[in-house]
Design an enzyme around this catalytic site. Structure first.
Site, PDB file in Angstrom:
ATOM      1  N   LYS A  52     -35.625  10.652  15.004  1.00 35.98           N
ATOM      2  CA  LYS A  52     -35.002  10.045  13.751  1.00 35.98           C
ATOM      3  C   LYS A  52     -33.498   9.508  14.488  1.00 35.98           C
ATOM      4  CE  LYS A  52     -37.000  12.731  10.252  1.00 35.98           C
ATOM      5  NZ  LYS A  52     -37.001  13.932   9.388  1.00 35.98           N
ATOM      6  N   GLN A  96     -33.395  19.258   8.009  1.00 35.88           N
ATOM      7  CA  GLN A  96     -34.822  19.009   8.312  1.00 35.88           C
ATOM      8  C   GLN A  96     -35.683  20.312   7.950  1.00 35.88           C
ATOM      9  OE1 GLN A  96     -36.248  16.565  10.441  1.00 35.88           O
ATOM     10  NE2 GLN A  96     -38.241  17.814   9.724  1.00 35.88           N
ATOM     11  N   ASP A 119     -33.499  11.949   1.654  1.00 31.88           N
ATOM     12  CA  ASP A 119     -34.918  12.506   1.559  1.00 31.88           C
ATOM     13  C   ASP A 119     -35.365  12.134   0.212  1.00 31.88           C
ATOM     14  OD1 ASP A 119     -36.125  13.215   4.060  1.00 31.88           O
ATOM     15  OD2 ASP A 119     -35.171  15.129   3.934  1.00 31.88           O
TER      16      ASP A 119
END
Ligand code: NAD
Length: 280
Positions: A52, A96, A119
């Site tokens: 990422k 995460q 997200d």
């Protein structure tokens, strides 16, 4: 059969995003920033976060990774998120997953400002998506959606079968395809006769986590099949779709790896830029 090359399509998307970052920089005199919070040292999470970060740098985003040991207190993480919420140089925040057991995942998700929730997991974004309003959309289903639209721009009236009902994949995928006027069937572990449900699909999205679950004789001729699964087996990484069989029947199919995975990361960058645009 069209092999849906997620790697190539993601690279094209990143190229577009790179241009957009440059034009935003000119317009606002600042660039979008993504902050990733990584807790613990689980190998897959570390790999995902590195990927990422690399992709974010490649398109010219400001990126930062904040690392904590596995033993970090929940309060430390929540306080850091609150600090990032107030930081104007941070457009998007991603924590995460998975998290250590002592940290409440839902609390973490709900502490991130919905406008910085890259997200798309915050209940406000989930609600907005299901109400058809503007929202952050979870990266993997967004990536699947973009791949499907590449093959079939007009999804009006198509029958879509989603396998898996997770908040991460199946549910948001359903919302995205409903918005495109598909007739959507969402199936799961308690579905009776999954094969006959799948056979009705013009589009099948498999997000289960069972290697090669979807067989060749489960798929209608000319269906578009999107394989979200990432399963580690003795023979390497395989998807939820029996690729060799299904590729003989389907109109289009994503490979694993090289299908949905690269799109997930590209969509994270896209979401970061969208968050920046909404807040400016
Ligand atoms: P999950 O475990 O949260 O959900 C799995 C879903 O599959 C559940 O809704 C369950 O009801 C359903 N299911 C289980 N057994 C079934 C069966 N026999 N028949 C029909 N449905 C069944 O998983 P998830 O987080 O949604 O992930 C699914 C897969 O996608 C995993 O392999 C994961 O590694 C992969 N994944 C890939 C990406 C990517 O970028 N490509 C991103 C996230 C997840």
């Amino acid at each position: 059969m069209i092999l849906i090359d997620g790697k190539k399509i993601a690279a094209e998307l990143r190229e577009e995003l790179k241009k957009e970052v440059l034009s935003l920089k000119t317009k606002h005199n600042k660039i979008p920033g993504l902050t990733v919070v990584l807790i613990g040292d689980m190998a897959p999470s570390q790999i995902y976060v590195r990927m990422k970060e690399k992709a974010a740098n490649e398109v010219g985003l400001k990126s930062e990774v904040i690392k904590y040991p596995e033993s970090v207190e929940e309060k430390t993480v929540l306080d850091k998120i609150k600090e990032l919420n107030k930081d104007h140089s941070v457009s998007g925040i991603l924590v995460q997953l998975p998290l250590p057991k002592h940290i409440d995942k839902q609390k973490v998700i709900e502490t991130i400002l919905p406008s910085k929730d890259v997200d798309g997991f915050h209940p406000m974004n989930v609600g907005n998506l299901s109400s058809g309003y503007d929202s952050s959309i979870p990266c993997t289903p967004l990536g699947c959606y973009l791949l499907i639209k590449k093959i079939e721009p007009n999804l009006n009236g198509k029958k879509a079968v989603i396998i898996g009902r997770s908040n991460l994949n199946g549910k948001p995928m359903t919302q995205l395809l409903l918005k495109e006027n598909c007739t959507v069937t969402i199936t799961h572990s308690k579905t009776k006769d999954l094969k006959s449900e799948c056979l009705k699909g013009d589009i099948i999205v498999a997000a289960v986590g069972i290697p090669k679950l979807v067989k060749g004789d489960w798929v209608k001729k000319d269906a578009i099949v999107i394989d979200v699964g990432i399963n580690k087996t003795e023979n390497g990484i395989v998807g939820d779709v029996a690729f060799d069989e299904v590729s003989k029947i389907a109109k289009a199919l994503t490979p694993v790896p090289g299908g949905v995975g690269p799109m997930t990361i590209a969509c994270l960058l896209k979401n970061t830029i969208e968050c920046f645009k909404r807040s400016n």
